[in-house]
Design an enzyme around this catalytic site. Sequence first.
Site, PDB file in Angstrom:
ATOM      1  N   HIS A 131       0.848  -1.184   0.000  1.00  0.00           N
ATOM      2  CA  HIS A 131       0.000   0.000   0.000  1.00  0.00           C
ATOM      3  C   HIS A 131       0.887   1.239   0.000  1.00  0.00           C
ATOM      4  O   HIS A 131       2.014   1.209   0.490  1.00  0.00           O
ATOM      5  CB  HIS A 131      -0.891  -0.020   1.247  1.00  0.00           C
ATOM      6  CG  HIS A 131      -2.055   0.912   1.164  1.00  0.00           C
ATOM      7  ND1 HIS A 131      -1.944   2.248   1.464  1.00  0.00           N
ATOM      8  CD2 HIS A 131      -3.342   0.693   0.812  1.00  0.00           C
ATOM      9  CE1 HIS A 131      -3.125   2.827   1.317  1.00  0.00           C
ATOM     10  NE2 HIS A 131      -3.996   1.904   0.917  1.00  0.00           N
ATOM     11  N   TYR A 132       0.377   2.333  -0.534  1.00  0.00           N
ATOM     12  CA  TYR A 132       1.171   3.563  -0.553  1.00  0.00           C
ATOM     13  C   TYR A 132       1.304   4.179   0.841  1.00  0.00           C
ATOM     14  O   TYR A 132       2.242   4.915   1.115  1.00  0.00           O
ATOM     15  CB  TYR A 132       0.597   4.584  -1.543  1.00  0.00           C
ATOM     16  CG  TYR A 132      -0.726   5.188  -1.121  1.00  0.00           C
ATOM     17  CD1 TYR A 132      -0.770   6.384  -0.400  1.00  0.00           C
ATOM     18  CD2 TYR A 132      -1.927   4.566  -1.447  1.00  0.00           C
ATOM     19  CE1 TYR A 132      -1.980   6.938  -0.019  1.00  0.00           C
ATOM     20  CE2 TYR A 132      -3.136   5.103  -1.068  1.00  0.00           C
ATOM     21  CZ  TYR A 132      -3.163   6.291  -0.353  1.00  0.00           C
ATOM     22  OH  TYR A 132      -4.368   6.825   0.021  1.00  0.00           O
ATOM     23  N   ARG A 133       0.400   3.877   1.750  1.00  0.00           N
ATOM     24  CA  ARG A 133       0.492   4.371   3.124  1.00  0.00           C
ATOM     25  C   ARG A 133       1.419   3.469   3.918  1.00  0.00           C
ATOM     26  O   ARG A 133       1.408   2.250   3.759  1.00  0.00           O
ATOM     27  CB  ARG A 133      -0.876   4.415   3.787  1.00  0.00           C
ATOM     28  CG  ARG A 133      -1.750   5.483   3.224  1.00  0.00           C
ATOM     29  CD  ARG A 133      -3.029   5.618   4.014  1.00  0.00           C
ATOM     30  NE  ARG A 133      -3.797   6.725   3.491  1.00  0.00           N
ATOM     31  CZ  ARG A 133      -5.119   6.740   3.429  1.00  0.00           C
ATOM     32  NH1 ARG A 133      -5.811   5.711   3.868  1.00  0.00           N
ATOM     33  NH2 ARG A 133      -5.737   7.786   2.938  1.00  0.00           N
TER      34      ARG A 133
END
Length: 179
Positions: A131-133
């Site tokens: 995930h980008y987070r």
Amino acid sequence: MTKKASKKANLLWIDLEMTGLSPVHDKILEVAAIATDWDLNEIATYTGVVKVDEALMRERMVGEFWEKNKASYDALMAQNANGKSAREIEKELLDFVAQNFDEPIYLAGNSIHQDRKFIEREWKELNEKLHYRMLDVSAWKVYFEGALHQRFLKPENHRALDDIRGSIEELKWYLKKLS
């Protein structure tokens, strides 16, 4: 129709030991991963050694950091002979993720943004699954030290698995301070 049981892991803690901090010029030497739930309980662990050209290691692993961390330097040099290719290690990490995670896969660690740069460059398939987070413990460190003048003293072994466990303990310490 039976419902598929979800996998228990929520956070993928990763720590890398590299020849240096430049994703362009340096290489990953060692990786550790710990899968935890949201309560930061360990579910599974993985460690791997990436075989790197010894000439590159000698060229890049110089300076004050390596002089201060001679034991880590010696251990990383010694284990290199038994390392695997970066591709083999990535495949093992992908298997680890598949066994322990549903999506989304949140990357966690201390200064994890730096490790992520190496993952993006060397392990593109793994990077695509993440995930980008991210959960970066160093953001908590900045706040607690700057605003609250409180500091967590974490041993700095500069070995991947020990460093992750230290980061998990550090986050637990910050969270306890908030409760």
